[in-house]
Design a protein around this motif. Sequence first.
Motif: not given
Length: 435
Positions: A123-124, A129-130, A174-176, A421-422
């Motif tokens: 995801g990060w 990049e996008c 939540l990140r998506c 952290s990931t």
Amino acid sequence: MSADFDLISENHIYLREPKKSTYFAVKHMNAKKILIIGLVWPEPASSAAGTRMIQLVDLFLRKGYEVTFASAASKSDFSYDFSSSRVIEQEIKLNDESFNSFLKNLMPEIVLFDRFMVEEQYGWRVQQECPAALRILDTEDLHCLRSARQQSDKKQTEIDLFSDTAKREIASILRCDLSLIISEVEMKILTEAFKIDSSLLYYLPFLENEITEETIKKWIPIEERADFVFIGNFLHEPNWNTVQVLKTKIWPALRKKLPGVNMNIYGAYPSQKVLQLENKNERFFIRGRAADAQQTISKHRILLAPIQFGAGVKGKFIDAMQAGTPSVTTSIGAEAMKGALDWNGFIEDDLEVFIEKAVVLYEDKTSWLSAQHNGVRIINERYAAMKFADDFISLVKKINLSVHRQHNFIGQILNHHTVQSTKYMSLWIEEKNRK
């Protein structure tokens, strides 16, 4: 290689090799690109998760998207063969900057993550990049709910949803920008227990073909069916537990009430401990992988599934209904599947009553036919693809990302570099692998 223009669609030009019927895309005209990152290469013949993924792939293809499927996993002999479709396959690596280069070249408008663990890993990099790509998470089922129920069953304690797995999974949601949820019960848990804003969630169940009268006419009649059946991928812990319940608590009593009837256990990846459960004298058979789940289920009279824990929606019941096979299961097994409709058989948590209901359904043709009819209604009213596909694609197309993300400020916080952290663990592994 010489080729002739042979097929033109709204979004693609296809060429056909001379003297061959295979088409391959050479130009994508205004087609939006979607990158699907798979935890594994889909195996629809092995699991409901594989079936679900192929349904999503087919949906985007039908709607004119250019689909790229990528995974860091190794393919198996049972991985879905995309060669006959327009899907572009891409092998990727974990913790490797080559994925960033791949993203820069592809520049997809949509990225779909297959389960939260994949979003954690990639995801990060997608965000980096996008940043303008719509990020969709397909949860498959809520892993934190399944895990909490498993621990509750094992320890005989109250269910504790708020585990470390839940923290990871909810953070991923939540990140998506959008998370696909397959169960209405899980929609409620996410909005009420975890306070997730409903704008981040989308209910998208299995996308099934309707059961027509022509289909029903082809079903094997009750008189030509025999025995009980259970089916499930044995890499999935709830399935292994269910087979243990069948072996130790259900079948000893049920076979005495129906002597001469067999219990047939099917499923991909059976371990030695599964295979050792077979007992021919007790008519308890471990049959292994089924080449075609629906065809296999269609030969048997009843699907038995005393499921004790799990989450999501169970593909085995979808297959049973599509095959005209009634079932007996538990409230967890049937969870969120029937809505206000009647089940295609019986739902019973008391195992003694479960056995009695199995006998009734096996011997009483009227009850059996009524249950079969209920299954038709459930599929056609709650899972027909036409009821969901267009609305979902319309939503995907109209989301205003800047406004949508501004509304999800917690997601912005979680995507901020100081809490990723990931990301830094991945970069550390990447650097270590260089040495």
